[in-house]
Structures are given as structure tokens and as C-alpha cells.
Motif scaffolding. Sequence first.
Motif, PDB file in Angstrom:
ATOM      1  N   ASP A 196       0.861  -1.181   0.000  1.00  0.00           N
ATOM      2  CA  ASP A 196       0.000   0.000   0.000  1.00  0.00           C
ATOM      3  C   ASP A 196       0.893   1.225   0.000  1.00  0.00           C
ATOM      4  O   ASP A 196       1.200   1.782   1.051  1.00  0.00           O
ATOM      5  CB  ASP A 196      -0.918  -0.014   1.220  1.00  0.00           C
ATOM      6  CG  ASP A 196      -1.906  -1.161   1.161  1.00  0.00           C
ATOM      7  OD1 ASP A 196      -2.897  -1.021   0.439  1.00  0.00           O
ATOM      8  OD2 ASP A 196      -1.672  -2.188   1.824  1.00  0.00           O
ATOM      9  N   ALA A 197       1.306   1.635  -1.160  1.00  0.00           N
ATOM     10  CA  ALA A 197       2.269   2.726  -1.254  1.00  0.00           C
ATOM     11  C   ALA A 197       1.588   4.063  -0.994  1.00  0.00           C
ATOM     12  O   ALA A 197       0.360   4.155  -0.972  1.00  0.00           O
ATOM     13  CB  ALA A 197       2.939   2.723  -2.617  1.00  0.00           C
ATOM     14  N   GLU A 198       2.398   5.089  -0.797  1.00  0.00           N
ATOM     15  CA  GLU A 198       1.856   6.398  -0.412  1.00  0.00           C
ATOM     16  C   GLU A 198       1.521   7.263  -1.620  1.00  0.00           C
ATOM     17  O   GLU A 198       1.144   8.415  -1.465  1.00  0.00           O
ATOM     18  CB  GLU A 198       2.845   7.115   0.516  1.00  0.00           C
ATOM     19  CG  GLU A 198       4.037   7.782  -0.161  1.00  0.00           C
ATOM     20  CD  GLU A 198       5.048   6.828  -0.736  1.00  0.00           C
ATOM     21  OE1 GLU A 198       5.024   5.633  -0.390  1.00  0.00           O
ATOM     22  OE2 GLU A 198       5.862   7.276  -1.559  1.00  0.00           O
ATOM     23  N   GLY A 199       1.603   6.707  -2.810  1.00  0.00           N
ATOM     24  CA  GLY A 199       1.234   7.457  -4.002  1.00  0.00           C
ATOM     25  C   GLY A 199       1.623   6.662  -5.228  1.00  0.00           C
ATOM     26  O   GLY A 199       2.394   5.699  -5.147  1.00  0.00           O
ATOM     27  N   GLU A 200       1.088   7.075  -6.371  1.00  0.00           N
ATOM     28  CA  GLU A 200       1.315   6.308  -7.590  1.00  0.00           C
ATOM     29  C   GLU A 200       2.778   6.314  -8.017  1.00  0.00           C
ATOM     30  O   GLU A 200       3.257   5.365  -8.623  1.00  0.00           O
ATOM     31  CB  GLU A 200       0.455   6.863  -8.731  1.00  0.00           C
ATOM     32  CG  GLU A 200      -1.035   6.650  -8.551  1.00  0.00           C
ATOM     33  CD  GLU A 200      -1.703   7.744  -7.754  1.00  0.00           C
ATOM     34  OE1 GLU A 200      -0.977   8.588  -7.159  1.00  0.00           O
ATOM     35  OE2 GLU A 200      -2.952   7.774  -7.718  1.00  0.00           O
ATOM     36  N   HIS A 201       3.468   7.397  -7.710  1.00  0.00           N
ATOM     37  CA  HIS A 201       4.874   7.478  -8.064  1.00  0.00           C
ATOM     38  C   HIS A 201       5.634   6.334  -7.405  1.00  0.00           C
ATOM     39  O   HIS A 201       6.428   5.638  -8.046  1.00  0.00           O
ATOM     40  CB  HIS A 201       5.406   8.839  -7.591  1.00  0.00           C
ATOM     41  CG  HIS A 201       6.740   9.219  -8.139  1.00  0.00           C
ATOM     42  ND1 HIS A 201       7.900   8.657  -7.682  1.00  0.00           N
ATOM     43  CD2 HIS A 201       7.091  10.102  -9.092  1.00  0.00           C
ATOM     44  CE1 HIS A 201       8.926   9.191  -8.333  1.00  0.00           C
ATOM     45  NE2 HIS A 201       8.458  10.073  -9.205  1.00  0.00           N
ATOM     46  N   SER A 202       5.343   6.111  -6.141  1.00  0.00           N
ATOM     47  CA  SER A 202       5.991   5.012  -5.427  1.00  0.00           C
ATOM     48  C   SER A 202       5.427   3.665  -5.843  1.00  0.00           C
ATOM     49  O   SER A 202       6.141   2.669  -5.844  1.00  0.00           O
ATOM     50  CB  SER A 202       5.854   5.198  -3.912  1.00  0.00           C
ATOM     51  OG  SER A 202       6.749   6.196  -3.460  1.00  0.00           O
ATOM     52  N   VAL A 203       4.144   3.625  -6.177  1.00  0.00           N
ATOM     53  CA  VAL A 203       3.540   2.363  -6.620  1.00  0.00           C
ATOM     54  C   VAL A 203       4.368   1.754  -7.750  1.00  0.00           C
ATOM     55  O   VAL A 203       4.803   0.601  -7.683  1.00  0.00           O
ATOM     56  CB  VAL A 203       2.081   2.592  -7.091  1.00  0.00           C
ATOM     57  CG1 VAL A 203       1.610   1.449  -7.991  1.00  0.00           C
ATOM     58  CG2 VAL A 203       1.154   2.721  -5.891  1.00  0.00           C
ATOM     59  N   LEU A 204       4.598   2.540  -8.770  1.00  0.00           N
ATOM     60  CA  LEU A 204       5.316   2.000  -9.923  1.00  0.00           C
ATOM     61  C   LEU A 204       6.794   1.779  -9.575  1.00  0.00           C
ATOM     62  O   LEU A 204       7.426   0.844 -10.071  1.00  0.00           O
ATOM     63  CB  LEU A 204       5.162   2.922 -11.135  1.00  0.00           C
ATOM     64  CG  LEU A 204       5.642   2.338 -12.459  1.00  0.00           C
ATOM     65  CD1 LEU A 204       5.017   0.985 -12.741  1.00  0.00           C
ATOM     66  CD2 LEU A 204       5.329   3.296 -13.611  1.00  0.00           C
ATOM     67  N   SER A 205       7.323   2.613  -8.697  1.00  0.00           N
ATOM     68  CA  SER A 205       8.724   2.470  -8.308  1.00  0.00           C
ATOM     69  C   SER A 205       8.953   1.176  -7.538  1.00  0.00           C
ATOM     70  O   SER A 205       9.935   0.464  -7.761  1.00  0.00           O
ATOM     71  CB  SER A 205       9.154   3.665  -7.458  1.00  0.00           C
ATOM     72  OG  SER A 205       8.925   4.869  -8.158  1.00  0.00           O
ATOM     73  N   VAL A 206       8.047   0.868  -6.628  1.00  0.00           N
ATOM     74  CA  VAL A 206       8.136  -0.390  -5.878  1.00  0.00           C
ATOM     75  C   VAL A 206       8.137  -1.565  -6.855  1.00  0.00           C
ATOM     76  O   VAL A 206       8.938  -2.499  -6.736  1.00  0.00           O
ATOM     77  CB  VAL A 206       6.957  -0.510  -4.884  1.00  0.00           C
ATOM     78  CG1 VAL A 206       6.809  -1.934  -4.386  1.00  0.00           C
ATOM     79  CG2 VAL A 206       7.134   0.449  -3.719  1.00  0.00           C
ATOM     80  N   LEU A 207       7.246  -1.495  -7.830  1.00  0.00           N
ATOM     81  CA  LEU A 207       7.136  -2.610  -8.780  1.00  0.00           C
ATOM     82  C   LEU A 207       8.393  -2.727  -9.634  1.00  0.00           C
ATOM     83  O   LEU A 207       8.803  -3.832 -10.000  1.00  0.00           O
ATOM     84  CB  LEU A 207       5.904  -2.440  -9.673  1.00  0.00           C
ATOM     85  CG  LEU A 207       4.558  -2.450  -8.949  1.00  0.00           C
ATOM     86  CD1 LEU A 207       3.413  -2.485  -9.963  1.00  0.00           C
ATOM     87  CD2 LEU A 207       4.443  -3.624  -7.981  1.00  0.00           C
ATOM     88  N   GLN A 208       8.992  -1.607  -9.966  1.00  0.00           N
ATOM     89  CA  GLN A 208      10.243  -1.666 -10.728  1.00  0.00           C
ATOM     90  C   GLN A 208      11.305  -2.409  -9.927  1.00  0.00           C
ATOM     91  O   GLN A 208      12.007  -3.278 -10.458  1.00  0.00           O
ATOM     92  CB  GLN A 208      10.744  -0.255 -11.047  1.00  0.00           C
ATOM     93  CG  GLN A 208       9.909   0.448 -12.103  1.00  0.00           C
ATOM     94  CD  GLN A 208      10.409   1.837 -12.401  1.00  0.00           C
ATOM     95  OE1 GLN A 208      11.214   2.396 -11.664  1.00  0.00           O
ATOM     96  NE2 GLN A 208       9.932   2.423 -13.481  1.00  0.00           N
ATOM     97  N   GLY A 209      11.403  -2.069  -8.637  1.00  0.00           N
ATOM     98  CA  GLY A 209      12.361  -2.772  -7.786  1.00  0.00           C
ATOM     99  C   GLY A 209      12.028  -4.249  -7.719  1.00  0.00           C
ATOM    100  O   GLY A 209      12.901  -5.112  -7.850  1.00  0.00           O
ATOM    101  N   GLY A 210      10.752  -4.549  -7.537  1.00  0.00           N
ATOM    102  CA  GLY A 210      10.324  -5.942  -7.467  1.00  0.00           C
ATOM    103  C   GLY A 210      10.650  -6.692  -8.747  1.00  0.00           C
ATOM    104  O   GLY A 210      11.176  -7.810  -8.714  1.00  0.00           O
TER     105      GLY A 210
END
Lengths: 322, 190, 99, 419
Positions: free
Chosen positions: D70-84
Motif C-alpha cells: 500500500d504505497a503512499e502514491g502512484e509514483h511510489s507504486v510504480l517504483s516499488v514494482l520496478q524494484g520488485g
Amino acid sequence: CSKGALTYVTTANIYNEVGDWEDLFAPGLAGCQGCNTELLMRHTLRRVGPDTVLATPPGCVPGMGSVGFNGTTGTKVPVFHPLLTNTAAMLAGVKRQFKRMGRDVTALAIAGDGGASDVGFQSLSGAAERGEQMLFMVVDNEGYMNTGMQRSSCTPYGAWTSTTPIGAGCSAGQPAQGKTQDAKNLPLLMVNHRCAYVATASTAYMEDLYAKLDRAIEASKTGFAYVHVYSPCTTGWRFPSDQNMEVARKAVETNFVMLWEFTPSEGLRFSRSVDDPLPVTDYLKAMGRFRHLSPEQIEHIQGKVVENSKFIQRFSEQAHGG
Amino acid sequence: MYEVRFHGRGGQGSVLASGILAAALVEEGKYAVSIPSFGFERRGAPVVSFLRASERPIRQLTNIYNPDCLICVDPTLTRSVDIFAGLKPGGTLIQATHKPLAELVLPDTVGRVGLCDAVKIALEVFRRPITNTLMLGAFAKTTGVVSLDALKRALEHSDFRDAGLAQNMTALERGYAETTVHQIERRVAA
Amino acid sequence: MSRHQSYPLFNLEQANVPDDLCPVATDISPMLPGDWRSQRPVVDRDKCVKCAVCWLYCPVQCVEEHAAWFDFNLNTCKGCGICATECPQRAITMIGEAQ
Amino acid sequence: MSTTTLEKPAVSAPKKQKVMLCEGNEAAALAVALARPDMVAVYPITPQSSLVEHVASLIADGKMDADIVDAEGEHSVLSVLQGGALAGARTYTATCGPGLAFMFEPYFRTSGMRLPIVMSIVTRDGITPQCVWGGHQDAMTVREVGWVQIYCETVQEVLDTTVMAFRIAEDHDVMLPVNICLDGNYLSYGTARIELPDQSDVDAFMGTKDVNWHVALDPLKPMAVDPLTGGAGGKGPATFVRYRKSQCRGMQNALGVIEAVHAEWAERFGRSYAPLVEEYRLDDADFAIMTLGSMTGAAKDAVDEAREAGKKVGLIKIKTFSPFPVEALMRALSKVRALGVVDRSVGFRWNCGPMYQEVLGVLYRLARESGTVLPAMSFIGGLAGADITIPHFHRVIDATERLLDGPAPTEPVWLNEND
């Protein structure tokens, strides 16, 4: 241990312990002569070790070539540029997947103060709130030094930067005399996230730094560990490169910078006494970026040092005395 | 194609009812598409949702402007909303009300009426004026477009559980049993 | 951490991965900044007590241990002078490269 | 073993599919569960919210084994997935409108790193004027950023295409992120009957997972990911061009992969869709209208009605918008003598719909080959949740028919101007 440094000199203890460990950066990095950030990152990665994924957002760390250039890399562990804005989020994704796969990998970020306190703060705060398991180190050289010494929110009051220049003023206002706001206290903000571990450190106090790294690495296995290192910049702060440690030391001796650590269970604890500090002028006069300061500005800075010291001391007392 | 427009207020579950009716129609092997209107559906504000039913796959994903049937789950709604807009001539109205037919003001397009004192029944069943499932029973009774059995099966597959499911089953059955159906004879043929 | 040595860098060719997908770097940078230097550190071997302070503070970590003294790898030494300033024994002098 | 192994293994008959009723957002969530991602990152935004709520419920109920962030915004949403993804995770998220705009920085980067992330865009119009309703403006605005973008027409197609998206993205000849676009409001909240494939059949369809074979952040495979690349002189410019050309090649490869994956889906699950461009009643048509997304159903009904009234009209639906299916469109357009293109967004620079603008390029190629210029006009409708109804499509059909023997207007027709 094959190392033969004098054991009665305490500074040699670190060498005797880790001197054999591999420096996990390339021998040649393009940090400025006397770069404190280069010193910090080499020690840090050596301590954290090779079972690590390293994130270095745009700034001096990759700027000196740690993520490499056109096919070459400056680092011997997996390393990547996040965006300036998303370091903590991207690293969280990496770490979570390794955790899912059952592999013990340290997620390490070495970020500048600009990318952490300004445009990267949202992702930093979000990751800390979620307790993402990583070691997030901020190299605080108090501005955007890589791109030409512009002001960040961690730049202290009165400091010259290329975007808070010294000028004659205009008809609308006072002469420009450096930054007109105080620095954002990022490590205290992280304390308020109740991170698993928060510490401030200085390369002039290496044993303290190493001890904190150990605790931070341990904390990063269960939660968000944050280490904030004050990192004098010979180029941006305008002092001779050989004076780096001296400037770092004076920052601590004057309480301009205070060394402490925090855990939710133990609260905040100073790792070096803040009693009897030297006058802040001892620190300010060591570098060119404060040369223009008026007596009123110096008074403001001294006042802020005292105020900050009392403020953090109250945190400390609530944790231990109260 | 049979087109239904639900009228209710935010929080009364008319969108949910539209979904359960669609599920019941699918239970019977028919095709159904339900679309809620989109706005800021705050509690109490008038809301609409649409349902199409057909023996064949339905392609249109649009709102409904000329419904065959109106289901109005709130007795007070007609004061603020023209629920009859676009109703096909000879169309059907399913209305939650305690009033008899003679006291209702109906346009000429209405050909058949199903009336159910849904609020009274809901207060007995739920102790709250939740009329949506009741009005599905009323719809089945009035139109025969869907069977009570199919509605019951759809309810069983919905998110309702335990006591809530039992209450809604009762509501559905009482809605079916306690609805009066009236055919309105028009003097002038269309 | 039990391990203190790096793992070998990934090899695209061996892994049969095309070199035009995600930009990656798999060769260590050969850059050596020794030629940046205008001054070099010179150690007085008699004064050196091997306290390791120079090693501790050398930003490029070019300090090498010898039998009785510490010295510097001049391929990477940038000549910043921190070692000379910090040496408690005053055993290090910076001298001009031209001399 | 023998030369006969060239034949494809026979696809076993699929298990009975569960018939159920759900909204488009739920269909997308069910499809994601079937694709078995490792990591899902979410941030709610209208009209996507119920999609991520469904995903969260599936995970909470143990019906989906994925790490949810549950990220704190869409910017982090996609960033988390990139790392994953860089660590080997199959990843998914959904967004729209302002969320997509906020995500733009990592969004651009995803295709450059060739990360096969799948993301639904529950399409929403662009602000300002402030609006929370459907429209294609968000997806259209980012059409030039290297993601594959596929638009769905029905709830069932949302489900099927969302599963297929993972196969397309992870194909070794593609290795690009994929957006599945489902129209906000009409598809996101539209509830319809669907058939849900059995998990075991989808597992067989998906094959083995290998997300980060081309790049990895893994201590056992040290490398620098995305070092500085380019600059003038040295090997920089050529290196940069090599990566960019490869991205463009992956995009073109996607055309064939999308077709192949759709064909396999049809074989395994019995539901076929035109993968790139659908032709509806086109073979004997004099003229055609062109649609995208959920508007197509009403448009087909309008075409049927117009046919009954004697108008020789057909329909061309674009399903795959990026990469733009130029060849398939050439074949479709060569069958007609006039075209009306209905967009659910605007192209500000040309004062027309963006899909119309893209089609103009195809018409140029067609004119070079055939020697005649096909008259075409732009219609813009369904902005900010507005409805494009059968009567609207009759206006489109009538106006397009007039192109057969009259001049083409240069201005777009705004369908909901007087609604």
C-alpha cells in the motif's frame, strides 16, 4: 587477523577488524579531491558487505561513477540509479521480492540530502511508515553539490549556495546574504516515523559511525533503519580539501551537528556529549560559504544551535530521565 | 432487450439491487448488464442505476434513456426527481409507497404498477428502512421478468452472510408476497 | 555479514543475454584518478607508527600497509592531503608533483 | 526426440469455466489473481479504486499469493514494482488520470528498463476542468512512452486481455510493460456476465515465469543497472541508439506476439478477439466508422440499425493502440471509401481526436499505394463520462456517409456538445 596496526590506538581497531575486507567500489571513482562522501560510502559498503543491493539516487554518489558510465560500473555489488524521487520505494520493491524468495539481502540506499529531504521525501516517509526493511543512509552535504551547489532544504541558515547567492540587493528588499531559512532537521523527522533505528553520524567520529552502522544493519532486517551523516563538501562549502575532517569535527564540537541514536524502545540517546560546546564561530570560520555573515546572522545561527541542542536534549530526557 | 432504471438515494443500495437482479437474470441463463450512474453518490442524494436484460449477449455499455421499467426504492423521491423521464409507453413502475394507486400521480406512459409498502416491511425485517431487496421481490411479482427463485439464488451468492442473508431473504419474499399489481387501462390506444 | 569479498560480476555473454535490452554495466570502471594529483603524500617511515588514521580518513582508500609503515597507492591517490593533516605523528608530508 | 516435435503440443480441453457476474474492475482483479503475480502495489483513485479493493480482498482471502504494497502514491507504486521486477517479481498495478500523471517519471523509465510490468489504466479524462469521470485522455497523453497499450470493449474482454497482458509483456521478443485500458465508469463499474477460466488452465497458458532474465538486482549477479549512457562522442551515442532501437523493435515485435497470444487464448479458452484491429461488417461496406474501447458495443448496434436502413456502413475497432497496428489498419481501410473516427479524448495540437490523428498517417501510406485519398473526419465524444449512445453513432454514420460525395470538414464534430 593479518593486520598489524597499533592496537593501543583506538582508531586502529577498525583497521584491524575490517582492513582486510574488500572495498566494494571500483578503485577509481570521480569524487572531488578530499571528498567526504567518497570516504563515507567506501567505509559503509565495506561494512555492509557484498550480499547487498545498493541504490544511489542522482547526486554525488552516482555522479562520481558508482553506477558507472556507458557500460562500466563503479561498484562490485548490484547497484542502480533510482530516480531522485523514488529511492526508498524502488529499494523496497527489491527487498520485498528477496524476502519473498527467502533470501537474506541487505537493501542499502546512499542518498543525498536533496533527494531525501526535498523531492524524495514522500517516498522516504512512505517507506519508513510501512517499515520497509532497508538501511537508508543520507549523505548530508547541505545542498545539491553534484549539480553545482544549489540550496536544498538541508542547507543551513546564512549559507552561500549558487541559488542563495550574496548580492547587493534590489529596490524591493535587503541585500541577499545567503539562505534565509533554517535547515530542515531530517533525522528528527525520521524519529517521528518511529523507525526501527535512527542515527546521526560524522566521518570525523569513525568508531561511532561504525558502531551505528552495525546497529543499523541489524535493524534493517526487521524494519526501516535511517542513518544521517553530516558530510562536509570541500568544493561546495569552500575549504581546502585537506581540512575535511577538521571541518567535520568542528561541526560536532560546536553542537552545530549532534551525534545521537534512536530506537523506539530505548528512545533518543546522545553518543557524544553536547555539554560545553565551542562557539559556533569556530565552525563557521573554517569555510568560505559563511564568510559574508553579519554579526546578526552569526547570532541567529548560535541561537539556533542552542535551541536545537535543547530541543533534542528534551527528546533524550523524555526517553531516559523523565 | 428489457431495460430497467433504478431510482433511489445514496446508501439505500439501489446499485447493489441492480447487481443482484443482473445476477439473478444470469442465473436463469439470460444476459444482463448493469451500470451505475456516476456522480458523487453521497448518502441521501438521489442516485440512478441501469440494467439491461436480454436472451442474447448485450453489446451496449451506455446509460438507459427509454426504460421499459422503473424501480423506485424510495417513497419520497418523486418530489425531487422526475423518475418518469423517457419511460416507454405502456411501461412499468415498481414503487415503494404506502399510498394506494388512486393517490399516485402518474403520467400517461405508465401501463402497469406494482406497489409495495416497502418501508413498513423493511422496518419490521431490518429495523431500518432498507428497501432494495424488497423491491426486487416486488419487481419479480409485477413483471415476471425474473423468478423469485433466481433472485434467491443470486442473493445466496452475494456478499450477504448469515443473519444479513436471512433478513434479505425474508425481505425478498415479503416484497414478492406483499406487492399489489395494477394494470392501468388507457381510454385512448397508442 | 560473514562474507567480505565481492561476487564475480555478471557476464552478459555467458548468460546469453542481449546487450540492448535494459541498460546495464558489467565491467568494473578502469578509471584511475592518480593523474589528478598536483601534490603527493610522502611518508617518513621512521615517524610512522601504523596507527591507521591515514587509512581511516583516506577518501579513495589508497592506503597500503607495509611491514613497518603505511604507504599510498599513487594510481588512485588524488592528493587531497587529508592524510597529512590528520596524521597524529606528522609523518606525512605533501610535496608538489613537479618536484 | 523426433522431427515430429515441431508440431505444437495439443491443448487439453479447458475445464468448465465458472459463470458469474462482476464489474469490469472486479474482472481485472480476478484476471490478475489468475496470472499469479508476486507483487502488487496499490494506491486508490477514482474510478480505479474498486479494482485495487478487489485485489486486496483476493489477497486477504488467500485467493491470491502476492505481496501487496500500500504505497503512499502512484509514483511510489510504480517504483516499488520496478524494484520488485528487477529482483524477479511478476508485478501488477492499476491507476488512471491524475495518478498516471503523478506516476509519469517512473512510467517513462519502465519501458526503457524493459520491465514487463502490467498496469491497468481505468481510463479517466484529464483535468482541468476538474472531473472524476471516464475518458481516454490519460492513456492517450502517455501514448508515446513505450508501453504497449490495449483497449477493451467488454467486461469479459477485460478479464481475458488482462491475463494475456502478462504473456505479452514477458515474451522475450517484447519485454515491455503493458497497459490494459478499460473505460472508467462504463467498463469499470459496468456489471456483466463473465466466464472465469480455471486456474489450472491459466497456469498451463502462462508457462514458466522468468521476469528478470535480462537484468537483475541480485547480489549473486552483480551489475550496475541503468548507468549513465550517452553523451556526445565516445561510445555513448551509439550505445544509446542501440537501446532505443531495441525498444522500438520490441514494440514492433509486440504486434505479432499479441496476435499469437490471442490465438492461443482462443484455442485454450474458446473466446476470440481481434487482437489488433477488429473489422465489423466491413467486407461489403462503402464507408466505416472507427471506435476504441467500450463505446464499440453501441456503435455496432447502430451499424446494424443503419444496415437495416440500407446504409452500407461497417466498423473498425482498434484494440491494440500501441504499437499502432499500421498494417492491419491498411488492410481494413483499403475496403472502404470514407472514414469517421470517434475519439474519447482530444489531441490539442491538431484540434482533432488523437486516434484520428494517428490514422491520418496510415491514410497517407494508403494513398501512396492506392493513389486515392480516403476522406476522413474526426468525432470527439464521451469526454468526462459523457455517454456515446446509439443516436450519437447514427449522427456519426450519417456524417461519414456524406463524405462519399462531399467535402470532408476540417474541424472535429463534438458529439456531446448539445447533450
